[in-house]
Enzyme design. Structure first.
Site, short mmCIF file in Angstrom:
data_model
loop_
_atom_site.label_atom_id
_atom_site.label_comp_id
_atom_site.label_asym_id
_atom_site.label_seq_id
_atom_site.Cartn_x
_atom_site.Cartn_y
_atom_site.Cartn_z
N ASP A 83 37.81 37.26 2.05
CA ASP A 83 38.18 36.15 1.17
C ASP A 83 38.29 36.71 -0.25
O ASP A 83 37.29 37.17 -0.81
CB ASP A 83 37.09 35.07 1.27
CG ASP A 83 37.38 33.86 0.41
OD1 ASP A 83 38.21 33.96 -0.52
OD2 ASP A 83 36.75 32.81 0.65
N TYR A 96 46.41 26.28 -11.95
CA TYR A 96 47.27 27.36 -11.43
C TYR A 96 47.97 28.11 -12.57
O TYR A 96 48.04 29.34 -12.57
CB TYR A 96 48.29 26.70 -10.49
CG TYR A 96 49.18 27.63 -9.69
CD1 TYR A 96 48.67 28.35 -8.61
CD2 TYR A 96 50.53 27.75 -9.99
CE1 TYR A 96 49.51 29.16 -7.86
CE2 TYR A 96 51.37 28.56 -9.23
CZ TYR A 96 50.84 29.26 -8.17
OH TYR A 96 51.68 30.08 -7.42
N ALA A 107 46.87 28.38 -15.63
CA ALA A 107 45.84 29.15 -16.33
C ALA A 107 45.54 30.44 -15.56
O ALA A 107 45.41 31.52 -16.15
CB ALA A 107 44.56 28.33 -16.47
N ALA A 108 45.44 30.31 -14.24
CA ALA A 108 45.10 31.48 -13.42
C ALA A 108 46.22 32.52 -13.46
O ALA A 108 45.98 33.72 -13.70
CB ALA A 108 44.85 31.04 -11.98
#
Ligand code: NAP
Length: 242
Positions: free
Chosen positions: A59, A153, A155-156
């Site tokens: 993960d 999203y 920001a990421a």
């Protein structure tokens, strides 16, 4: 044997990237989270094309899981260097900010941004010592332009772009390049609920892109041919400029 790790290689853009990277002569480590069947399909297709690879489940949002999987692989392959890393795995959980759940903010940041930090950190040192490396990060139009409903999203992905530019300068002298590819609307499971006809109007090419069209650009940046390209963001969006 030369090794490349592609995260989120079981489906969509990541699967297409695995197939292209394999054509560069790499033994591809196919990462995925849970979908072993699809990951096995990617591996089977690589083998049918005459390439080689193996599955490497973890993960990408779990720092301990990343560390365990990479260290375990390194123990089994003590002399091997993973010289290509494609940080592709990603998720979106869209909502307007006032309705966004805290866990959706955190999940999207962990999976799309923190994963870049934790995975790259484990692999970049070997690339530096080896004086060769290619890191390609799959970001998004959303991380350049910002899209409503995607503060998490955007920001990421924007964070990955900025971090890539910083890292590119840290490692440039060691022949390690760091670049981003920013897809627009691409036909994959991630966009399956979007109606292509509703978006045609705003896309100059009047269609969604194919995963393979992104993979070709990633493959170029992952190849020795891209030796003087670093800190760049290449859009693959059918002319949907920002
Ligand atoms: P997708 O079809 O939904 O596939 C996502 C892939 O990521 C799957 O292989 C999935 O593995 C893996 N994954 C998700 N969370 C993971 C985790 N925590 N750990 C490990 N693997 C994980 O997505 P896609 O459309 O191919 O997107 C690939 C990348 O392109 C993403 O970074 C996305 O943000 C970006 N992107 C996509 C589009 C688009 O229009 N499709 C546009 C811009 C950017 P499992 O199969 O095991 O679930």
């Amino acid at each position: 044997m030369k090794f490349a790790l592609v995260t989120g290689g079981s489906r969509g853009i990541g699967k297409a990237i695995c197939l292209e990277i394999s054509k560069l002569g790499y033994h591809v480590l196919i990462n995925y989270r849970s979908n072993i069947e699809e990951a096995q399909n990617t591996l089977n297709q690589i083998k049918e094309n005459g390439g080689s690879g193996e599955l490497m489940p973890f993960d990408v949002s779990d720092p301990e899981g990343i560390k365990a999987a990479i260290n375990q692989w390194k123990e089994k392959n003590p002399d091997a260097v993973i010289e290509v890393l494609v940080n592709n795995a990603g998720i979106r959980k869209d909502a307007l900010i006032m309705w966004m759940k805290d866990e959706d903010w955190k999940d999207v940041l962990n999976t799309n941004l923190d994963s870049f930090y934790y995975i790259t950190k484990h692999l970049v040192q070997d690339m530096i010592v080896n004086k060769y490396g290619r890191i390609v990060n799959v970001v998004s139009l959303s991380g350049i332009k910002g899209l409503p409903g995607q503060t998490n999203y955007s920001a990421a992905k924007g964070g990955v772009i900025a971090a890539s530019k910083a890292l590119a300068q840290e490692v440039a002298k060691k022949n390690v390049t760091v670049n981003c590819v920013a897809p627009g609307f691409i036909k994959t499971d991630m966009t399956q609920e979007l109606e292509e006809k509703d978006y045609k109007r705003i896309i100059p090419m009047s269609r969604f892109g194919k995963a393979e069209e992104v993979a070709h650009v990633v493959s170029f940046l992952a190849s020795p041919n891209a030796s003087y390209v670093t800190g760049e963001v290449i859009s693959v969006n059918g002319g949907l400029y920002t």
